[in-house]
Enzyme design. Structure first.
Site, PDB file in Angstrom:
ATOM      1  N   LYS A 101       0.857  -1.191   0.000  1.00  0.00           N
ATOM      2  CA  LYS A 101       0.000   0.000   0.000  1.00  0.00           C
ATOM      3  C   LYS A 101       0.884   1.229   0.000  1.00  0.00           C
ATOM      4  CE  LYS A 101      -4.473   0.991   0.466  1.00  0.00           C
ATOM      5  NZ  LYS A 101      -5.589   0.085   0.122  1.00  0.00           N
ATOM      6  N   ASN A 221     -16.526   6.470  -5.047  1.00  0.00           N
ATOM      7  CA  ASN A 221     -16.517   5.401  -6.045  1.00  0.00           C
ATOM      8  C   ASN A 221     -17.244   4.155  -5.523  1.00  0.00           C
ATOM      9  OD1 ASN A 221     -15.051   2.752  -6.966  1.00  0.00           O
ATOM     10  ND2 ASN A 221     -14.982   4.165  -8.677  1.00  0.00           N
TER      11      ASN A 221
END
Ligand code: GLU
Length: 411
Positions: A101, A221
């Site tokens: 990440k 989203n």
């Protein structure tokens, strides 16, 4: 805090499996942590130094995979936890990928498009040596999108001196014109929808998705696309929110009208025929399914006993704290955990990467069909493990993932 939580959940799952200390240590520890400071040219002519991270947690199952987020609260602890969750997530879906990440500390709402481009190029220049199509493949996350992914390909190709065509597989979530996959933009939401449907079918906690009452925290989203998808299933969305607050209508919201209002005014607040409330109040509404689809740590020990929903579908990463988890489990709520529920995103990311590497272009139907099968199988597997180990859905998901990781170590 998140990092400790992620590690503790792994330890609890390891106990169920009688995992050896050596194996557990490998899964608990991060393989590589990269911190970079880099200059960014601002619109007013000045130059500012920004800080970013790329954490590569585990590569037992394949190259590191995971998003890059732009947020003022990005920090080492959180990015590390998010990278662990990626390892668990890719293992849960049985993808040949590891976990990583990244993030840059910044407030994208205060940056111009040009400044965001400069920041992206500056960050990628610095992390280019540790990423690559077979090393570490970033993707969108909080406040990053396909436009930013396209810039990453361009900058990576320039920095490493390789042709754009070959550089494309360095990142997923690109625009369709630049090698993105059909269905990637809605994949997180679509994956969540498949998980919810499978869980309803298997557990019968509520009869069907049709007419089920749903409250969604977040209209980005994940939350926004999820709302659109389940309205087509005739589910009743009784509340939705953004960072400014929530709106509620017990009779159901018309999601297209809400999205139009947000487009016109910048927020969902004051959409006609709705009652305004806070994000906290939304969580406590009487409904069948609660969908936290915004940021982490929203359901905590302070509000967990006030949650009335029967099912909690975690579309965000880490929305429920371990203390809240315990309270919800005692009240017999079904938690569909983040590492399963929002894994549709990374699954279609894998399909995008696969298409790039093999120079294929799949139809939207093919992507959807494959995603459906993956999400249904993973949900079924986890709900079965929950029964087998008499544990929570979250621990069952970790058990499933850790089994896959440890098998790799033992072979
Ligand atoms: N950022 C997304 C996640 O947290 C997607 C990662 C990816 O597609 O690699 O799962």
């Amino acid at each position: 805090m998140e990092l400790e939580n992620a590690k503790n959940t792994i330890k609890k799952a390891a106990e169920k499996l009688n995992l050896s200390k050596e194996t557990l240590d490998i899964i608990l520890n991060t393989e590589r942590e990269v911190k970079v400071n880099f200059p960014v040219q601002m619109d007013d002519g000045t130059q500012k130094i920004f800080t970013g991270y790329r954490i590569q947690h585990n590569s037992l199952l394949g190259p590191y995979k995971g998003g890059i987020r732009y947020h003022p609260e990005v920090n080492l602890n959180e990015v590390s936890a998010l990278s662990i969750w990626m390892t668990i997530k890719t293992a849960t879906l049985n993808l040949p990928l590891g976990g990583g990440k990244g993030g840059v500390i910044c407030n994208p709402k205060e940056l111009s498009e040009q400044e965001i481009e400069n920041l992206t190029r500056g960050f990628i220049k610095k992390i280019a040596p540790v990423i690559g199509p077979h090393k570490d493949i970033p993707a969108p996350d909080v406040y990053t999108n396909s436009k930013i992914m396209d810039i990453i390909v361009d900058e990576y190709s320039k920095t490493e001196g390789i042709p754009i065509e070959k550089a494309k597989a360095v990142v997923t979530g690109k625009s369709i014109e630049n090698g993105g996959s059909l269905g990637r933009d809605t994949a997180t939401a679509r994956g969540g929808q498949f998980v919810l449907k499978q869980a309803i079918e298997q557990t019968k906690i509520i009869p069907t998705l049709e007419n089920a009452t749903i409250a969604i925290q977040g209209i980005g989203n994940a939350g926004g696309n999820f709302a659109k998808l389940i309205s087509k299933d005739n589910a009743k969305i009784i509340a939705i929110s953004d960072s400014k607050g929530a709106i509620h209508n017990p009779k159901g919201l018309n999601i297209n009208k809400v999205l139009e209002h947000k487009k016109q005014t910048g927020s969902v607040m004051n959409t006609p025929d709705t009652i305004c409330m806070t994000n906290e109040q939304l969580l406590e509404l009487d409904c069948d399914v609660l969908v936290p689809a915004a940021l982490a740590n929203q359901i905590t020990e302070k509000n967990a006993d006030k949650i009335k929903a029967k099912i909690i579908l975690e579309l965000a990463n880490g929305p429920t704290t371990p203390e809240a988890d315990k309270i919800l489990e005692e009240k017999n709520k079904l938690i569909l955990p983040d590492i399963l529920t929002n894994a549709g995103g990374v699954t279609v990311s894998y399909y995008e990467w696969f298409q790039n590497i093999n120079q294929e272009k799949w139809t939207a139907e093919k992507v959807d069909e494959k995603l459906k099968e993956k999400m249904q199988n993973a949900t079924k597997e986890i709900l079965d493990k929950k029964e087998k180990y008499q544990t929570t859905t979250r621990i069952a998901a970790y058990v499933n993932a850790i089994e896959r990781l440890s098998r790799k170590l033992e072979n």
